[in-house]
Design a protein around this motif. Structure first.
Motif, PDB file in Angstrom:
ATOM      1  N   GLN A   1     125.243  60.827  45.703  1.00 23.67           N
ATOM      2  CA  GLN A   1     125.156  61.082  47.139  1.00 23.67           C
ATOM      3  C   GLN A   1     126.308  61.975  47.591  1.00 23.67           C
ATOM      4  O   GLN A   1     127.480  61.643  47.421  1.00 23.67           O
ATOM      5  N   ARG A   2     125.987  63.130  48.170  1.00 26.03           N
ATOM      6  CA  ARG A   2     127.005  64.060  48.614  1.00 26.03           C
ATOM      7  C   ARG A   2     127.383  63.814  50.075  1.00 26.03           C
ATOM      8  O   ARG A   2     126.579  63.367  50.882  1.00 26.03           O
ATOM      9  N   ASP A   3     128.633  64.118  50.377  1.00 27.82           N
ATOM     10  CA  ASP A   3     129.153  64.154  51.746  1.00 27.82           C
ATOM     11  C   ASP A   3     129.007  62.827  52.479  1.00 27.82           C
ATOM     12  O   ASP A   3     128.865  62.796  53.703  1.00 27.82           O
ATOM     13  N   THR A   4     129.063  61.730  51.735  1.00 30.13           N
ATOM     14  CA  THR A   4     129.085  60.400  52.334  1.00 30.13           C
ATOM     15  C   THR A   4     130.439  59.773  52.043  1.00 30.13           C
ATOM     16  O   THR A   4     130.714  59.395  50.904  1.00 30.13           O
ATOM     17  N   PRO A   5     131.328  59.702  53.021  1.00 29.75           N
ATOM     18  CA  PRO A   5     132.639  59.107  52.752  1.00 29.75           C
ATOM     19  C   PRO A   5     132.509  57.647  52.370  1.00 29.75           C
ATOM     20  O   PRO A   5     131.630  56.926  52.871  1.00 29.75           O
ATOM     21  N   ASN A   6     133.337  57.218  51.448  1.00 27.28           N
ATOM     22  CA  ASN A   6     133.375  55.805  51.085  1.00 27.28           C
ATOM     23  C   ASN A   6     134.819  55.345  51.121  1.00 27.28           C
ATOM     24  O   ASN A   6     135.749  56.093  50.798  1.00 27.28           O
ATOM     25  N   VAL A   7     134.995  54.114  51.545  1.00 24.70           N
ATOM     26  CA  VAL A   7     136.327  53.552  51.767  1.00 24.70           C
ATOM     27  C   VAL A   7     136.548  52.393  50.815  1.00 24.70           C
ATOM     28  O   VAL A   7     135.669  51.545  50.638  1.00 24.70           O
ATOM     29  N   SER A   8     137.733  52.363  50.211  1.00 24.38           N
ATOM     30  CA  SER A   8     138.144  51.232  49.385  1.00 24.38           C
ATOM     31  C   SER A   8     139.469  50.721  49.918  1.00 24.38           C
ATOM     32  O   SER A   8     140.408  51.505  50.121  1.00 24.38           O
ATOM     33  N   LEU A   9     139.539  49.415  50.155  1.00 25.53           N
ATOM     34  CA  LEU A   9     140.743  48.821  50.735  1.00 25.53           C
ATOM     35  C   LEU A   9     141.190  47.627  49.904  1.00 25.53           C
ATOM     36  O   LEU A   9     140.607  46.547  49.969  1.00 25.53           O
ATOM     37  N   GLY A  10     142.208  47.847  49.099  1.00 26.84           N
ATOM     38  CA  GLY A  10     142.868  46.764  48.387  1.00 26.84           C
ATOM     39  C   GLY A  10     144.299  46.676  48.881  1.00 26.84           C
ATOM     40  O   GLY A  10     144.565  46.824  50.071  1.00 26.84           O
ATOM     41  N   THR A  11     145.240  46.452  47.963  1.00 28.80           N
ATOM     42  CA  THR A  11     146.653  46.505  48.332  1.00 28.80           C
ATOM     43  C   THR A  11     146.982  47.878  48.913  1.00 28.80           C
ATOM     44  O   THR A  11     147.654  48.009  49.928  1.00 28.80           O
ATOM     45  N   SER A  12     146.507  48.910  48.245  1.00 28.70           N
ATOM     46  CA  SER A  12     146.497  50.260  48.813  1.00 28.70           C
ATOM     47  C   SER A  12     145.070  50.532  49.278  1.00 28.70           C
ATOM     48  O   SER A  12     144.244  49.623  49.316  1.00 28.70           O
ATOM     49  N   GLY A  13     144.780  51.754  49.612  1.00 30.71           N
ATOM     50  CA  GLY A  13     143.425  52.046  50.078  1.00 30.71           C
ATOM     51  C   GLY A  13     143.208  53.533  50.183  1.00 30.71           C
ATOM     52  O   GLY A  13     144.086  54.338  49.853  1.00 30.71           O
ATOM     53  N   GLY A  14     142.034  53.891  50.625  1.00 32.75           N
ATOM     54  CA  GLY A  14     141.772  55.308  50.795  1.00 32.75           C
ATOM     55  C   GLY A  14     140.337  55.591  51.153  1.00 32.75           C
ATOM     56  O   GLY A  14     139.482  54.693  51.176  1.00 32.75           O
ATOM     57  N   LEU A  15     140.106  56.868  51.427  1.00 42.90           N
ATOM     58  CA  LEU A  15     138.773  57.354  51.756  1.00 42.90           C
ATOM     59  C   LEU A  15     138.476  58.517  50.819  1.00 42.90           C
ATOM     60  O   LEU A  15     139.311  59.413  50.635  1.00 42.90           O
ATOM     61  N   ALA A  16     137.295  58.483  50.212  1.00 40.87           N
ATOM     62  CA  ALA A  16     136.909  59.520  49.249  1.00 40.87           C
ATOM     63  C   ALA A  16     135.525  60.034  49.574  1.00 40.87           C
ATOM     64  O   ALA A  16     134.730  59.363  50.265  1.00 40.87           O
ATOM     65  N   ILE A  17     135.228  61.222  49.063  1.00 40.79           N
ATOM     66  CA  ILE A  17     133.920  61.820  49.281  1.00 40.79           C
ATOM     67  C   ILE A  17     133.575  62.700  48.092  1.00 40.79           C
ATOM     68  O   ILE A  17     134.445  63.361  47.514  1.00 40.79           O
ATOM     69  N   LEU A  18     132.318  62.645  47.692  1.00 46.27           N
ATOM     70  CA  LEU A  18     131.798  63.538  46.668  1.00 46.27           C
ATOM     71  C   LEU A  18     131.113  64.694  47.385  1.00 46.27           C
ATOM     72  O   LEU A  18     130.225  64.467  48.217  1.00 46.27           O
ATOM     73  N   THR A  19     131.537  65.909  47.094  1.00 46.02           N
ATOM     74  CA  THR A  19     131.063  67.048  47.866  1.00 46.02           C
ATOM     75  C   THR A  19     130.931  68.281  46.984  1.00 46.02           C
ATOM     76  O   THR A  19     131.531  68.348  45.896  1.00 46.02           O
ATOM     77  N   ASP A  20     130.170  69.240  47.443  1.00 45.32           N
ATOM     78  CA  ASP A  20     130.064  70.526  46.755  1.00 45.32           C
ATOM     79  C   ASP A  20     131.001  71.564  47.360  1.00 45.32           C
ATOM     80  O   ASP A  20     131.054  72.705  46.879  1.00 45.32           O
ATOM     81  N   SER A  21     131.728  71.202  48.413  1.00 41.03           N
ATOM     82  CA  SER A  21     132.675  72.135  49.008  1.00 41.03           C
ATOM     83  C   SER A  21     133.896  72.265  48.106  1.00 41.03           C
ATOM     84  O   SER A  21     134.196  71.380  47.300  1.00 41.03           O
ATOM     85  N   THR A  22     134.605  73.371  48.239  1.00 40.06           N
ATOM     86  CA  THR A  22     135.773  73.634  47.398  1.00 40.06           C
ATOM     87  C   THR A  22     136.960  74.011  48.275  1.00 40.06           C
ATOM     88  O   THR A  22     137.334  75.184  48.359  1.00 40.06           O
ATOM     89  N   PRO A  23     137.563  73.044  48.944  1.00 38.09           N
ATOM     90  CA  PRO A  23     138.685  73.354  49.836  1.00 38.09           C
ATOM     91  C   PRO A  23     139.922  73.773  49.058  1.00 38.09           C
ATOM     92  O   PRO A  23     140.072  73.465  47.867  1.00 38.09           O
ATOM     93  N   GLY A  24     140.817  74.464  49.739  1.00 34.17           N
ATOM     94  CA  GLY A  24     142.086  74.830  49.132  1.00 34.17           C
ATOM     95  C   GLY A  24     143.003  73.628  49.019  1.00 34.17           C
ATOM     96  O   GLY A  24     142.708  72.540  49.524  1.00 34.17           O
ATOM     97  N   PRO A  25     144.142  73.780  48.334  1.00 32.72           N
ATOM     98  CA  PRO A  25     145.051  72.651  48.135  1.00 32.72           C
ATOM     99  C   PRO A  25     145.611  72.121  49.445  1.00 32.72           C
ATOM    100  O   PRO A  25     145.930  72.878  50.351  1.00 32.72           O
ATOM    101  N   ASN A  26     145.693  70.819  49.538  1.00 32.84           N
ATOM    102  CA  ASN A  26     146.209  70.131  50.724  1.00 32.84           C
ATOM    103  C   ASN A  26     147.086  68.994  50.222  1.00 32.84           C
ATOM    104  O   ASN A  26     146.628  68.140  49.467  1.00 32.84           O
TER     105      ASN A  26
END
Length: 495
Positions: free
Chosen positions: A248-273
Motif C-alpha cells: 500500500q503506497r502513501d498510507t502513513p503508519n504509526v508505531s509507538l513503543g518506548t520510541s516511536g515514529g511515522l513511516a510511509i511507503l511511497t514512490d516519491s523521491t524527496p531530497g535529503p532531510n
C-alpha cells in the motif's frame, strides 16, 4: 501461502524465530541478546552471539512438525561487522546505536561535501557505517587491514555463515551512508574517501529473491535439511513495513513503543532531510520515509509517574479523558530528538501553565505532544500530510491507549486503525519468501485488521487544528534555550 516458512528476526534485544504456514504461527521462540557499552556512546554486540542465538531459536522451532521449506531472515540494520579471510569476525560489531564516530563524521563530510547526502538520499549521522569505517581506520587500523569482508547487519552475518553468500538487502544498504540510493549501487566517492575496496562490500539484493542455500555444516547445527533455500529479506524496518501495510503506497503508519515514529511507503523521491530517513522499499523499489520520535512511550511513562503517581495506565487515561483537550503545548523530547527536528540538545518543555492547571491536564498534554509531533512529521512527507479517508494503521505498546489513539485521530485529522502488529517483521519476511518462490503473497496486518475498530476524528479536531501551528513553532523558538542548557551541562566545573 501453502509453504512452511522459517522466519527469523535478528534484532538488537533478541533473535525471534517462527514457523509460519499460511497465516498460522505453527511454532515460535525467542532468544535474548545483550548490548555491550564499553564506553559512553559505544554500543556493540558479538556476531558469534547472533549466530548462537539464531541456532538456538531455530532449533526450538524446527522440532515441531514437518521441516520448513524455506528460511527468510530480517533483522537489525546498519551494523558494522568485519570478517577475516575465514569469514570470522575480527572484533565486536558496531551497532546503529553506536555514536562514537562524531568527529570522524565531520571530517568525512568536509572531504566529500553535500554530494554525499544527495547521493545517499540521507543526512548522515555518527551511526552511519561510513563514519564508523572512518573511525576504525583511525583508531583500529590493524582490524581494518585484516578485514576481507564487511557485513552491514545481523541478517547479512547469519546469511554469510549459513550459506557462504556475502549479501546485503537494499533497505539495509540505504541506511549505511554507502549506497547511491538512485542507482542502487555502492557510491564510489565515499568508498574512495574511506579507502575501502568495493570487493569487500556485500553483493546487493532486492530482498525478495533466494540469496543462497543452507550449507551442510550449518544445516546440521540448525537441525534443518541441507540445501534449504534462504531469502535475505529487507531489514527490519522494510520487513515491518511490508508486514504492516503490504504494498500500500502513501498510507502513513504509526508505531509507538518506548520510541516511536511515522513511516510511509511511497514512490516519491524527496531530497535529503535531516529529520527524516529514506530507505529503499521492501521489494527493492520505492522508498520508505520514516520520522522517528526518540521518546514516545518513554515520555508518557515519565509523565504518568511524575504527574499521576500511583495511577496505572487505565486510571491515568480516565483522568486525562475527563480533563478534556488542553491548551498546553508540550515537547516530548526528554533526551534529544530526531524528528520532526533533528536536535541532540532538545529537551522536554511545557508551555501554557496556569494557576489552575491540574496534574491530569499535564498528563494529557504529554499524550497530545506525541500526536502533534506525529502531525509535524507527516507534514514533512507531502504524500502523507492532510486529511485522508484511508485509515492510518497504528501499532505498538504505547498505542494500546484508546485515548491516545483518539487524540492522534483528532490531531492528524484522519481515521486511525489499531493493528496488532507485534509480528509485522515476521509477516514481512514471510511475504518476501512467497515472492522469492513465486507463491501467493500472504495478507498484511492492515488487510486482516478489524476495520470496525477504526477511530474517526471527532469534534475536538478543531481545537487541535487551532493550536497545531503554535506547537510546530516551539522547536525553533526553544532551540537556543536547549543549546544553552546543553552547553552548561558540558562545561567543566569551576575550580
Amino acid at each position: 501461502m501453502d509453504t512452511r516458512v522459517m522466519v527469523v528476526d535478528a534484532g538488537t534485544s533478541a533473535v525471534k524465530a517462527a514457523v509460519l504456514h499460511d497465516v498460522q504461527v505453527v511454532a515460535s521462540s525467542e532468544v535474548a541478546l545483550a548490548i555491550d557499552r564499553p564506553a559512553p556512546g559505544h554500543a556493540e554486540q558479538s556476531p558469534d552471539a547472533w549466530w548462537e542465538a539464531f541456532v538456538t531459536a531455530v532449533r526450538k522451532c524446527a522440532t515441531e512438525g514437518p521441516a520448513p521449506e524455506v528460511i527468510a531472515i530480517t533483522g537489525q540494520m546498519q551494523d558494522l561487522v568485519l570478517l577475516d579471510g575465514r569469514g570470522r569476525s575480527i572484533r565486536p560489531a558496531l551497532l546503529y546505536a553506536d555514536h562514537r564516530a562524531t568527529a570522524e563524521l565531520s571530517t568525512l563530510f568536509a572531504e566529500i561535501g553535500p554530494a554525499w547526502h544527495e547521493a545517499t538520499g540521507n543526512v548522515a549521522d555518527p551511526s552511519s557505517s561510513a563514519a564508523q569505517l572512518r573511525w576504525m581506520s583511525e583508531h583500529e587500523p590493524s582490524a581494518l587491514e585484516r578485514t576481507r569482508e564487511i557485513v552491514l547487519g545481523s541478517p547479512g552475518l547469519i546469511a554469510r555463515r549459513a550459506t557462504g553468500e556475502h549479501v546485503c538487502d537494499l533497505t539495509t544498504a540505504s541506511t549505511t551512508g554507502l549506497l547511491d540510493i538512485g542507482a542502487s549501487t555502492w557510491w564510489s566517492p565515499v568508498l574512495a574517501a574511506l579507502g575501502v575496496d568495493e570487493g569487500r562490500l556485500p553483493r546487493l539484493v532486492d530482498g525478495t529473491t533466494v540469496t543462497g542455500r543452507l550449507d551442510a555444516g550449518p544445516a546440521a547445527e540448525l537441525g534443518l535439511p541441507s540445501g534449504l533455500p534462504l531469502v535475505h529479506a529487507a531489514g527490519d524496518v522494510g520487513a515491518a513495513t511490508a508486514g504492516l501495510v503490504g504494498d500500500q503506497r502513501d498510507t502513513p503508519n504509526v508505531s509507538l513503543g518506548t520510541s516511536g515514529g511515522l513511516a510511509i511507503l511511497t514512490d516519491s523521491t524527496p531530497g535529503p532531510n535531516g529529520a527524516l530517513h529514506r530507505m529503499v522499499g521492501p521489494r527493492g523499489e520505492g522508498s520508505i520515509l520514516i520520522g522517528s520520535l526518540l521518546s514516545a512511550g518513554a515520555t508518557l511513562d515519565w509523565a504518568r509517574r511524575t504527574y499521576l503517581p500511583g495511577c496505572d495506565h487505565t486510571r491515568a487515561d480516565e483522568l486525562a479523558a475527563a480533563a478534556g483537550p488542553t491548551d498546553l503545548l508540550m515537547l516530548p523530547s526528554l533526551a534529544g530528538e530526531r524528528s520532526p527536528v533533528r536536535d541532540a540538545a532538545a529537551r522536554g518543555a511545557v508551555i501554557g501553565l496556569r494557576p489552575t492547571t491540574t496534574p491530569a491536564e499535564l498528563y494529557r498534554a504529554a499524550l497530545e505532544a506525541i500526536a502533534y509531533s506525529l502531525r509535524e512529521i507527516a507534514a514533512l512527507m507531502p504524500s502523507a500530510a492532510g486529511v485522508d479517508e484511508q485509515p492510518m494503521p497504528l501499532s505498538g505498546g504505547a498505542g494500546r491507549s484508546p485515548l491516545l489513539r483518539q487524540i492522534i485521530a483528532d490531531v492528524l485529522g484522519r481515521p486511525v486503525l489499531p493493528v496488532a502488529a507485534q509480528h509485522a517483521s515476521l509477516i514481512g519476511a514471510q511475504r518476501a519468501a512467497a515472492l522469492a518462490l513465486g507463491e501467493p503473497v500472504p495478507a498484511s496486518a492492515m488487510e486482516t485488521a478489524d476495520r470496525s475498530a477504526t477511530l474517526q476524528p471527532g469534534p475536538q479536531q478543531h481545537h487541535y487544528d487551532a493550536l497545531a501551528s503554535a506547537h510546530a513553532q516551539l522547536w525553533q523558538a526553544l532551540s537556543p534555550s536547549f543549546t544553552a542548557i546543553a552547553d552548561l551541562r558540558s562545561a567543566p566545573p569551576r575550580s
